[in-house]
Scaffold this motif. Sequence first.
Motif, PDB file in Angstrom:
ATOM      1  N   ALA A 256       0.826  -1.206   0.000  1.00 26.72           N
ATOM      2  CA  ALA A 256       0.000   0.000   0.000  1.00 26.72           C
ATOM      3  C   ALA A 256       0.862   1.260   0.000  1.00 26.72           C
ATOM      4  O   ALA A 256       0.548   2.236  -0.696  1.00 26.72           O
ATOM      5  CB  ALA A 256      -0.928  -0.006   1.207  1.00 26.72           C
ATOM      6  N   VAL A 257       1.948   1.244   0.756  1.00 28.22           N
ATOM      7  CA  VAL A 257       2.846   2.405   0.787  1.00 28.22           C
ATOM      8  C   VAL A 257       3.500   2.597  -0.574  1.00 28.22           C
ATOM      9  O   VAL A 257       3.612   3.718  -1.074  1.00 28.22           O
ATOM     10  CB  VAL A 257       3.904   2.249   1.909  1.00 28.22           C
ATOM     11  N   LYS A 258       3.909   1.490  -1.190  1.00 32.29           N
ATOM     12  CA  LYS A 258       4.515   1.600  -2.528  1.00 32.29           C
ATOM     13  C   LYS A 258       3.513   2.141  -3.536  1.00 32.29           C
ATOM     14  O   LYS A 258       3.866   2.962  -4.393  1.00 32.29           O
ATOM     15  CB  LYS A 258       5.040   0.233  -2.978  1.00 32.29           C
ATOM     16  N   MET A 259       2.265   1.708  -3.452  1.00 32.80           N
ATOM     17  CA  MET A 259       1.249   2.217  -4.372  1.00 32.80           C
ATOM     18  C   MET A 259       0.983   3.692  -4.119  1.00 32.80           C
ATOM     19  O   MET A 259       0.778   4.459  -5.057  1.00 32.80           O
ATOM     20  CB  MET A 259      -0.047   1.413  -4.210  1.00 32.80           C
ATOM     21  N   ALA A 260       0.942   4.104  -2.854  1.00 28.81           N
ATOM     22  CA  ALA A 260       0.677   5.503  -2.526  1.00 28.81           C
ATOM     23  C   ALA A 260       1.805   6.405  -3.020  1.00 28.81           C
ATOM     24  O   ALA A 260       1.565   7.555  -3.421  1.00 28.81           O
ATOM     25  CB  ALA A 260       0.496   5.657  -1.030  1.00 28.81           C
ATOM     26  N   ARG A 261       3.023   5.891  -3.000  1.00 29.86           N
ATOM     27  CA  ARG A 261       4.162   6.678  -3.473  1.00 29.86           C
ATOM     28  C   ARG A 261       4.294   6.663  -4.989  1.00 29.86           C
ATOM     29  O   ARG A 261       5.068   7.420  -5.543  1.00 29.86           O
ATOM     30  CB  ARG A 261       5.456   6.159  -2.850  1.00 29.86           C
TER      31      ARG A 261
END
Length: 63
Positions: free
Chosen positions: A54-59
Motif C-alpha cells: 500500500a505504501v509503494k502504491m501511494a508513493r
Amino acid sequence: MSLVNRPNRVLEQQRYFQQPSNKLLFMRGPRDKLFVYGTFLVLGTGLVGGLWGAVKMARGVKD
C-alpha cells in the motif's frame, strides 16, 4: 491396531484443562505455543506485506 487399543485419556485431559491456572486456555497444551506463534507470524507477515504494498502504491512506485 494402535488406534483401536489406545488408552482413554479424556478424564485426564479434562482435569488438566479445567484446573485453575494463570495461563490462557489456548496456551495450556504442550504444542499450543508453536501453533499460536506460528499463526501470529503468518498474520504479521501478511499485514506487513500488505502495508508495504500500500505504501509503494501511494508513493507511485511501479517496480
